[in-house]
Write a protein that holds these residues in place. Structure first.
Motif, PDB file in Angstrom:
ATOM      1  N   HIS A 135      -6.154  -6.721 -11.548  1.00 38.35           N
ATOM      2  CA  HIS A 135      -6.243  -5.269 -11.735  1.00 38.35           C
ATOM      3  C   HIS A 135      -7.579  -4.865 -12.337  1.00 38.35           C
ATOM      4  O   HIS A 135      -7.865  -3.676 -12.461  1.00 38.35           O
ATOM      5  CB  HIS A 135      -5.131  -4.792 -12.677  1.00 38.35           C
ATOM      6  N   LEU A 136      -8.377  -5.842 -12.753  1.00 38.21           N
ATOM      7  CA  LEU A 136      -9.612  -5.526 -13.455  1.00 38.21           C
ATOM      8  C   LEU A 136     -10.745  -5.195 -12.514  1.00 38.21           C
ATOM      9  O   LEU A 136     -11.716  -4.542 -12.902  1.00 38.21           O
ATOM     10  CB  LEU A 136     -10.011  -6.700 -14.358  1.00 38.21           C
ATOM     11  N   ASP A 137     -10.654  -5.671 -11.270  1.00 36.69           N
ATOM     12  CA  ASP A 137     -11.709  -5.403 -10.298  1.00 36.69           C
ATOM     13  C   ASP A 137     -11.386  -4.137  -9.517  1.00 36.69           C
ATOM     14  O   ASP A 137     -10.236  -3.856  -9.202  1.00 36.69           O
ATOM     15  CB  ASP A 137     -11.852  -6.575  -9.321  1.00 36.69           C
ATOM     16  N   GLU A 138     -12.407  -3.383  -9.184  1.00 43.66           N
ATOM     17  CA  GLU A 138     -12.210  -2.185  -8.374  1.00 43.66           C
ATOM     18  C   GLU A 138     -11.907  -2.593  -6.932  1.00 43.66           C
ATOM     19  O   GLU A 138     -12.368  -3.612  -6.439  1.00 43.66           O
ATOM     20  CB  GLU A 138     -13.454  -1.306  -8.425  1.00 43.66           C
ATOM     21  N   GLY A 139     -11.115  -1.763  -6.273  1.00 40.15           N
ATOM     22  CA  GLY A 139     -10.780  -2.052  -4.892  1.00 40.15           C
ATOM     23  C   GLY A 139      -9.291  -2.282  -4.726  1.00 40.15           C
ATOM     24  O   GLY A 139      -8.489  -1.985  -5.609  1.00 40.15           O
ATOM     25  N   ALA A 140      -8.926  -2.835  -3.578  1.00 37.29           N
ATOM     26  CA  ALA A 140      -7.523  -3.034  -3.239  1.00 37.29           C
ATOM     27  C   ALA A 140      -6.892  -4.093  -4.128  1.00 37.29           C
ATOM     28  O   ALA A 140      -7.508  -5.089  -4.484  1.00 37.29           O
ATOM     29  CB  ALA A 140      -7.400  -3.433  -1.771  1.00 37.29           C
ATOM     30  N   THR A 141      -5.635  -3.872  -4.475  1.00 44.86           N
ATOM     31  CA  THR A 141      -4.889  -4.787  -5.330  1.00 44.86           C
ATOM     32  C   THR A 141      -3.474  -4.917  -4.796  1.00 44.86           C
ATOM     33  O   THR A 141      -2.933  -3.985  -4.213  1.00 44.86           O
ATOM     34  CB  THR A 141      -4.849  -4.256  -6.783  1.00 44.86           C
ATOM     35  N   LEU A 142      -2.870  -6.072  -5.027  1.00 40.50           N
ATOM     36  CA  LEU A 142      -1.516  -6.329  -4.565  1.00 40.50           C
ATOM     37  C   LEU A 142      -0.499  -5.754  -5.538  1.00 40.50           C
ATOM     38  O   LEU A 142      -0.573  -5.993  -6.748  1.00 40.50           O
ATOM     39  CB  LEU A 142      -1.301  -7.840  -4.417  1.00 40.50           C
ATOM     40  N   PHE A 143       0.441  -4.971  -5.001  1.00 37.17           N
ATOM     41  CA  PHE A 143       1.520  -4.388  -5.802  1.00 37.17           C
ATOM     42  C   PHE A 143       2.852  -4.678  -5.130  1.00 37.17           C
ATOM     43  O   PHE A 143       2.899  -5.114  -3.967  1.00 37.17           O
ATOM     44  CB  PHE A 143       1.360  -2.865  -5.926  1.00 37.17           C
ATOM     45  N   SER A 144       3.925  -4.410  -5.859  1.00 40.70           N
ATOM     46  CA  SER A 144       5.264  -4.529  -5.273  1.00 40.70           C
ATOM     47  C   SER A 144       6.135  -3.406  -5.810  1.00 40.70           C
ATOM     48  O   SER A 144       5.847  -2.816  -6.855  1.00 40.70           O
ATOM     49  CB  SER A 144       5.894  -5.886  -5.616  1.00 40.70           C
ATOM     50  N   LEU A 145       7.208  -3.114  -5.083  1.00 38.96           N
ATOM     51  CA  LEU A 145       8.182  -2.126  -5.536  1.00 38.96           C
ATOM     52  C   LEU A 145       9.549  -2.499  -4.987  1.00 38.96           C
ATOM     53  O   LEU A 145       9.668  -3.201  -3.984  1.00 38.96           O
ATOM     54  CB  LEU A 145       7.786  -0.713  -5.108  1.00 38.96           C
ATOM     55  N   THR A 146      10.573  -2.052  -5.665  1.00 41.26           N
ATOM     56  CA  THR A 146      11.942  -2.259  -5.205  1.00 41.26           C
ATOM     57  C   THR A 146      12.390  -1.021  -4.456  1.00 41.26           C
ATOM     58  O   THR A 146      12.380   0.086  -5.003  1.00 41.26           O
ATOM     59  CB  THR A 146      12.882  -2.531  -6.394  1.00 41.26           C
ATOM     60  N   TRP A 147      12.771  -1.209  -3.196  1.00 40.89           N
ATOM     61  CA  TRP A 147      13.179  -0.091  -2.357  1.00 40.89           C
ATOM     62  C   TRP A 147      14.532   0.433  -2.841  1.00 40.89           C
ATOM     63  O   TRP A 147      15.488  -0.322  -3.009  1.00 40.89           O
ATOM     64  CB  TRP A 147      13.271  -0.535  -0.905  1.00 40.89           C
ATOM     65  N   SER A 148      14.616   1.744  -3.086  1.00 36.80           N
ATOM     66  CA  SER A 148      15.848   2.323  -3.623  1.00 36.80           C
ATOM     67  C   SER A 148      16.410   3.450  -2.765  1.00 36.80           C
ATOM     68  O   SER A 148      17.465   4.000  -3.081  1.00 36.80           O
ATOM     69  CB  SER A 148      15.598   2.848  -5.046  1.00 36.80           C
ATOM     70  N   ALA A 149      15.710   3.811  -1.692  1.00 36.02           N
ATOM     71  CA  ALA A 149      16.189   4.889  -0.817  1.00 36.02           C
ATOM     72  C   ALA A 149      17.132   4.309   0.248  1.00 36.02           C
ATOM     73  O   ALA A 149      17.586   3.168   0.154  1.00 36.02           O
ATOM     74  CB  ALA A 149      15.007   5.605  -0.183  1.00 36.02           C
ATOM     75  N   VAL A 150      17.399   5.120   1.264  1.00 34.98           N
ATOM     76  CA  VAL A 150      18.308   4.681   2.331  1.00 34.98           C
ATOM     77  C   VAL A 150      17.610   3.650   3.211  1.00 34.98           C
ATOM     78  O   VAL A 150      16.396   3.442   3.129  1.00 34.98           O
ATOM     79  CB  VAL A 150      18.754   5.892   3.176  1.00 34.98           C
ATOM     80  N   ASP A 151      18.393   2.999   4.075  1.00 38.17           N
ATOM     81  CA  ASP A 151      17.831   2.008   4.986  1.00 38.17           C
ATOM     82  C   ASP A 151      16.695   2.613   5.811  1.00 38.17           C
ATOM     83  O   ASP A 151      16.759   3.772   6.233  1.00 38.17           O
ATOM     84  CB  ASP A 151      18.910   1.489   5.940  1.00 38.17           C
ATOM     85  N   ALA A 152      15.658   1.801   6.020  1.00 34.90           N
ATOM     86  CA  ALA A 152      14.515   2.238   6.831  1.00 34.90           C
ATOM     87  C   ALA A 152      13.973   1.040   7.576  1.00 34.90           C
ATOM     88  O   ALA A 152      14.157  -0.112   7.162  1.00 34.90           O
ATOM     89  CB  ALA A 152      13.435   2.857   5.947  1.00 34.90           C
ATOM     90  N   SER A 153      13.295   1.304   8.693  1.00 30.59           N
ATOM     91  CA  SER A 153      12.717   0.206   9.471  1.00 30.59           C
ATOM     92  C   SER A 153      11.357  -0.173   8.914  1.00 30.59           C
ATOM     93  O   SER A 153      10.679   0.635   8.268  1.00 30.59           O
ATOM     94  CB  SER A 153      12.578   0.606  10.947  1.00 30.59           C
ATOM     95  N   TRP A 154      10.970  -1.413   9.170  1.00 33.08           N
ATOM     96  CA  TRP A 154       9.656  -1.891   8.730  1.00 33.08           C
ATOM     97  C   TRP A 154       8.541  -1.043   9.339  1.00 33.08           C
ATOM     98  O   TRP A 154       7.562  -0.723   8.665  1.00 33.08           O
ATOM     99  CB  TRP A 154       9.492  -3.348   9.123  1.00 33.08           C
ATOM    100  N   ARG A 155       8.702  -0.645  10.594  1.00 29.71           N
ATOM    101  CA  ARG A 155       7.676   0.144  11.279  1.00 29.71           C
ATOM    102  C   ARG A 155       7.464   1.477  10.554  1.00 29.71           C
ATOM    103  O   ARG A 155       6.329   1.885  10.306  1.00 29.71           O
ATOM    104  CB  ARG A 155       8.086   0.410  12.732  1.00 29.71           C
ATOM    105  N   ASP A 156       8.586   2.161  10.200  1.00 29.01           N
ATOM    106  CA  ASP A 156       8.458   3.463   9.538  1.00 29.01           C
ATOM    107  C   ASP A 156       7.790   3.334   8.175  1.00 29.01           C
ATOM    108  O   ASP A 156       6.928   4.140   7.804  1.00 29.01           O
ATOM    109  CB  ASP A 156       9.837   4.108   9.381  1.00 29.01           C
TER     110      ASP A 156
END
Length: 346
Positions: free
Chosen positions: A271-292
């Motif tokens: 997180h210390l370097d500027e630019g893109a960084t890897l994050f994660s989240l837990t999906w809590s909404a309704v079912d959705a497709s990977w494409r969407d």
């Protein structure tokens, strides 16, 4: 005359030290007794303007606090003698004793925390770091402080005696990283995350098993190993712990085959370097497709990388476009900043 003054000063000094050593309950009783005796003496001295209960309390308090507004004062000679010889010495001594005890208690807490003897067992939603490495642990603290989902307290549990502990963490020193008392003092029972990085795999293994027994079920435990065998034991006996295994040899081979790969991976994990960084989240909404979800990520300036269903231990990269993402699944993405899950839910 000089001898009398010296004796009087010695008496007051001894009285002050006796009061400073008193417990709070006894000190409160003595202050109450002195206040009641003062009121009674003022009544006997005929100071009617000072003896009304609310007025006396106000006047006694301002006298003890050494504020001395001057709006109220004894009018009779006897009352003035009572104030000079009894109320002034007693009230001011009581006030200064209370201040000294409060400052002493604050100083004791500060010294205990600085020496690693603090108690954080009542804290909740903390991040507990177990083990200390003079180079890598400060970097971990930098990473954690650079990007937290919300304000959280960092607690460092270590065997080392740190003369200058990092001001950003609460410091707990112990002889054993597996001591239930030390883990309790570090607030493990209320922690939301536990990071274990020690000097050796054997210490990490023992600390991980101890942390798994003390930490709440909802706490996320992460531990680092150099050796696959030790990591395998953790996976068998503490299945909820996330194991981070050293990838030095694999990283060297990957960089040889694909120049720059190690730099990309290193950038994604910091997180210390500027630019893109890897994050994660837990999906809590309704079912959705990977494409969407991939499309929504692109619209939000992020790139969706992997999907980890709630019933799987490992994430899947580039799943089929129609793969279903259900509530409780975990998504991994690359972005310049952490996304609000609501952005993807819409």
């Amino acid at each position: 005359m000089m001898l009398a003054r010296l004796r009087l000063a010695r008496v007051f000094d001894q009285a002050f030290h006796v009061m400073a050593d008193l417990q709070w309950t006894m000190l409160a009783v003595l202050i109450l007794v002195h206040a009641l005796a003062s009121w009674e003496l003022l009544v006997l001295a005929g100071e009617t303007e000072l003896t009304e209960p609310a007025t006396f309390f106000y006047w006694y308090a301002t006298t003890a606090y050494t504020v001395g507004y001057g709006d109220l004062s004894p009018q009779e000679t006897a009352g003035r003698l009572v104030v000079a010889l009894w109320i002034f010495p007693g009230a001011i001594a009581a006030f200064t004793t209370v201040v000294a005890k409060v400052l002493g208690a604050i100083g004791d807490v500060w010294r205990r925390r600085r020496s690693g003897k603090g108690d954080y067992s009542r804290m909740t939603d903390t991040i507990v770091l177990i083990g200390y490495h003079p180079v890598r642990t400060p970097k971990m603290i930098d990473e954690l402080c650079a990007e937290l989902a919300r304000e959280q307290t960092l607690v460092l549990l270590t065997r080392q005696a740190l003369s200058e502990p990092d001001e950003r963490v609460r410091y707990v020193q112990t002889e054993s990283l597996t001591s239930p008392a030390a883990l309790t003092r570090a607030g493990l029972a209320g922690a939301s995350r536990v990071l274990i990085y020690t000097d050796s795999d054997s210490d990490t293994l023992a600390a991980t098993l101890a942390a798994g027994a003390c930490a709440p079920e909802a706490a996320h435990i992460v531990c680092y190993f150099d050796n696959e065998d030790s990591a395998r034991l953790v996976r068998q006996h503490c299945i909820r712990a996330e194991v981070v295994l050293s990838s030095g040899p694999e990283m060297l081979a990957r960089a040889a085959r694909d120049p720059g790969a190690s730099q990309v991976i290193s950038a994604l994990t910091s997180h210390l370097d500027e630019g893109a960084t890897l994050f994660s989240l837990t999906w809590s909404a309704v079912d959705a497709s990977w494409r969407d979800l991939a499309r929504r990520c692109l619209d939000a300036g992020a790139t969706l990388l992997a999907h980890q269903p709630a019933d799987r231990a490992e994430p899947a990269f580039n799943p089929p476009a129609e793969a279903c993402v259900s509530p409780g699944d975990r998504l991994f993405y690359v972005a310049a900043a952490r996304l609000d899950p609501a952005v993807l839910s819409g």
